[in-house]
Design a protein around this motif. Structure first.
Motif, short mmCIF file in Angstrom:
data_model
loop_
_atom_site.label_atom_id
_atom_site.label_comp_id
_atom_site.label_asym_id
_atom_site.label_seq_id
_atom_site.Cartn_x
_atom_site.Cartn_y
_atom_site.Cartn_z
N THR A 193 45.31 -5.81 -14.34
CA THR A 193 45.63 -7.23 -14.33
C THR A 193 46.77 -7.54 -13.36
O THR A 193 46.72 -8.52 -12.62
N ARG A 194 47.79 -6.69 -13.36
CA ARG A 194 48.91 -6.92 -12.44
C ARG A 194 48.45 -6.83 -10.99
O ARG A 194 48.84 -7.65 -10.14
N LEU A 195 47.63 -5.85 -10.68
CA LEU A 195 47.12 -5.72 -9.31
C LEU A 195 46.28 -6.92 -8.91
O LEU A 195 46.42 -7.48 -7.82
N ALA A 196 45.40 -7.33 -9.83
CA ALA A 196 44.49 -8.44 -9.51
C ALA A 196 45.26 -9.73 -9.33
O ALA A 196 44.95 -10.53 -8.43
N ARG A 197 46.25 -9.98 -10.17
CA ARG A 197 47.01 -11.23 -10.04
C ARG A 197 47.85 -11.25 -8.77
O ARG A 197 48.12 -12.31 -8.22
N LYS A 198 48.26 -10.09 -8.32
CA LYS A 198 48.99 -10.03 -7.06
C LYS A 198 48.07 -10.42 -5.91
O LYS A 198 48.46 -11.13 -4.99
N ALA A 199 46.81 -9.97 -5.98
CA ALA A 199 45.86 -10.25 -4.90
C ALA A 199 45.20 -11.61 -5.05
O ALA A 199 45.05 -12.35 -4.08
N PHE A 200 44.79 -11.95 -6.28
CA PHE A 200 44.00 -13.16 -6.49
C PHE A 200 44.82 -14.33 -7.01
O PHE A 200 44.31 -15.45 -7.09
N LEU A 201 46.06 -14.08 -7.42
CA LEU A 201 46.97 -15.08 -7.98
C LEU A 201 46.52 -15.50 -9.38
O LEU A 201 45.33 -15.47 -9.71
N SER A 255 53.76 -13.98 5.67
CA SER A 255 52.68 -14.81 5.14
C SER A 255 52.74 -14.95 3.62
O SER A 255 52.11 -15.84 3.05
N TYR A 256 53.48 -14.06 2.95
CA TYR A 256 53.51 -14.11 1.49
C TYR A 256 54.30 -15.31 0.96
O TYR A 256 54.26 -15.60 -0.23
N MET A 257 54.98 -16.00 1.87
CA MET A 257 55.57 -17.28 1.50
C MET A 257 54.48 -18.24 1.01
O MET A 257 54.68 -19.02 0.07
N TRP A 258 53.32 -18.19 1.67
CA TRP A 258 52.19 -19.05 1.31
C TRP A 258 51.71 -18.73 -0.11
O TRP A 258 51.41 -19.61 -0.90
N ASP A 259 51.65 -17.44 -0.44
CA ASP A 259 51.23 -17.02 -1.78
C ASP A 259 52.20 -17.53 -2.84
O ASP A 259 51.79 -18.01 -3.90
N ARG A 260 53.50 -17.42 -2.54
CA ARG A 260 54.50 -17.88 -3.52
C ARG A 260 54.41 -19.38 -3.72
O ARG A 260 54.58 -19.89 -4.85
N PHE A 261 54.12 -20.09 -2.66
CA PHE A 261 53.98 -21.54 -2.76
C PHE A 261 52.78 -21.90 -3.64
O PHE A 261 52.85 -22.78 -4.49
N ILE A 262 51.66 -21.19 -3.45
CA ILE A 262 50.47 -21.44 -4.26
C ILE A 262 50.75 -21.18 -5.73
O ILE A 262 50.40 -21.98 -6.60
#
Length: 447
Positions: free
Chosen positions: A24-32, A289-296
């Motif tokens: 779950t932790r891995l998936a949420r890191k990749a898929f949010l 680019s992970y700034m975009w992930d954090r924003f999402i």
């Protein structure tokens, strides 16, 4: 007292076992977290509203028309037994049962897409829409554990210990051929089998939904070709070739020439790629680019909490808000590099008394972004300022659409900068479905 919504509670659920929690932790890191659901349930078996639901799978990711189903089996592998006994036992528990569970989950979802719940009492439905099977794409993923050491011992010669891919094997034939995976299901429905090492590697390299789905779809098409058996010394060897092969700006697997009788990916490809300058350069280029992930994820938290707001005069539903954020997440890692750079530039222009707007086109030909910084002056109320910034954002989006008609979808990101505040906060997103002519008529009085 827990004041969180069912969606928030579900987003914090990590599974029931250590391996499920890791998955779950891995998936949420990749898929949010907005699109990942640990241990979803069906109401199958409940009678007259009584009893517990049945677990569908260990993890479900629903992202638009893509549904990824995961089954995680933590089965021990006996190193003391003869391989002819130990392998079939492990395969049956770790792979075959996962494949059967995933196949059953897929059938249920296709037939009853509205009967999936966050909790075992089946009080709260999964809040995102699972599309009908004529539209949705399903990917079945079995996650296995504990075969690594046994495989390294079996293969010898410095093997990585990952499971070998061999499309010539189907169904019960697996029992006789240790550490090789073809089609666990008799009907050749594709099941991706990833051991713990491969899962780490895969979700590190392909850590957005568009990237992982593109790989899984490419792999299924490539390995599903009839009359051309494909063998790979491990999933990582296949992945290395995928990462190093490009066509029309997209990763692909190497072409198979006409009259080819078989394809083999040997050991060493992944090791070579891991040590290559290309991989180091990609990792460095991806970092901003992970700034975009954090924003999402930040915006997603308001949707899960039920506090996401709409523009004045608009009654947006949870589904509307989810579509907006999903549009932001429907960008590859490469595209997110450029988006994050453009976003940062817009933020750097946010100074008191100055408005700044920038239109950005990424990899998607049908999509454009409008980045707007709108400072609040001393005069006027906050309500007046809010209406002003919304009107300005709409105007820029409409202008962008009229000037760039190839973009059927505009996404506006708005930032305020009040003189009385020293911190910046992104607080509004708005998605314009500009295919709708009524919206254009409403905004500018003409079609």
């Amino acid at each position: 007292m827990n004041s969180k919504t069912p969606w928030e509670n579900a987003a914090e659920s990590d599974g029931t076992t250590d391996s499920e929690r890791y998955l779950t932790r891995l998936a949420r890191k990749a898929f949010l977290s907005l699109w990942s659901y640990s241990n979803p349930y069906t109401d199958k078996g409940r009678s007259e509203g009584k009893g517990d639901g049945k677990e569908l799978c260990d993890l479900m990711v629903v992202f638009g028309n893509n549904v990824l189903l995961f089954s995680d089996k933590h089965c021990s592998f006996s190193l003391s037994q003869d391989i002819k006994i130990a392998w079939p036992r492990w395969y049956k528990q770790a792979v075959e049962k996962s494949a059967e569970q995933l196949s059953g989950a897929e059938r249920f979802l296709k037939k009853y897409p509205t009967r999936i719940f966050l909790d075992k009492s089946c009080k709260y439905r999964v809040p995102v829409t699972i599309l009908n099977p004529n539209v949705a794409r399903y990917f079945l993923i079995a996650v296995t554990r504990n075969s690594h050491d046994a495989a390294k011992r079996f293969w010898g010669g410095g093997s990585s210990g990952s499971l070998m891919l061999d499309t010539s094997i189907e169904g019960d034939a697996h029992y006789e051929i240790p550490f090789r995976i073809g089609f666990p299901l008799q009907n050749q429905r594709f099941v991706h089998v990833f051991d713990e090492m491969i899962l780490d590697v895969l979700l590190e390299k392909l850590d957005t939904v568009p990237d992982i789905v593109a790989y899984l779809a490419c792999k299924e098409a490539y390995l599903g070709r009839k009359n051309v058996p494909v063998r790979a010394a491990g999933e990582e060897q296949l992945l290395a070739n995928y990462m190093l092969t490009m066509k029309d700006g997209k990763h692909i697997l190497p072409d198979i020439a006409d009259r080819t009788t078989g394809v083999t990916f040997l050991e060493g490809g992944w090791e070579s790629y891991s040590a290559s300058p290309q991989r180091s350069a990609k990792k460095a280029a991806d970092a901003p680019s992970y700034m975009w992930d954090r924003f999402i994820d930040y915006q997603s938290s308001f949707i899960r909490a039920g506090t996401a707001t709409s523009l004045p005069g608009w009654n947006s539903t949870i589904s509307d808000h989810e579509q907006v954020v999903r549009a932001l997440a429907d960008e590859t890692r490469q595209s997110r590099r450029m988006l994050a750079e453009s976003f940062r530039h817009a933020l750097s222009q946010s100074v008191p008394g100055r408005m700044f707007a920038r239109i950005f086109f990424g990899d998607r030909s049908d999509r454009a972004y409008v980045f707007l910084t709108a400072p609040k002056l001393d005069e006027g109320t906050y309500e007046q300022y809010r209406d002003m910034r919304h009107d300005v954002l709409l105007a820029y989006c409409l202008k962008a659409k009229l000037n760039f008609r190839r973009s059927s979808r505009l996404l506006g990101l708005l930032q305020n900068h009040c003189q009385s505040r020293f911190r910046r906060r992104i607080f509004c997103m708005f998605h314009l479905a500009m295919k709708n002519l009524m919206l254009r008529k409403r905004l500018c009085g003409r079609t």
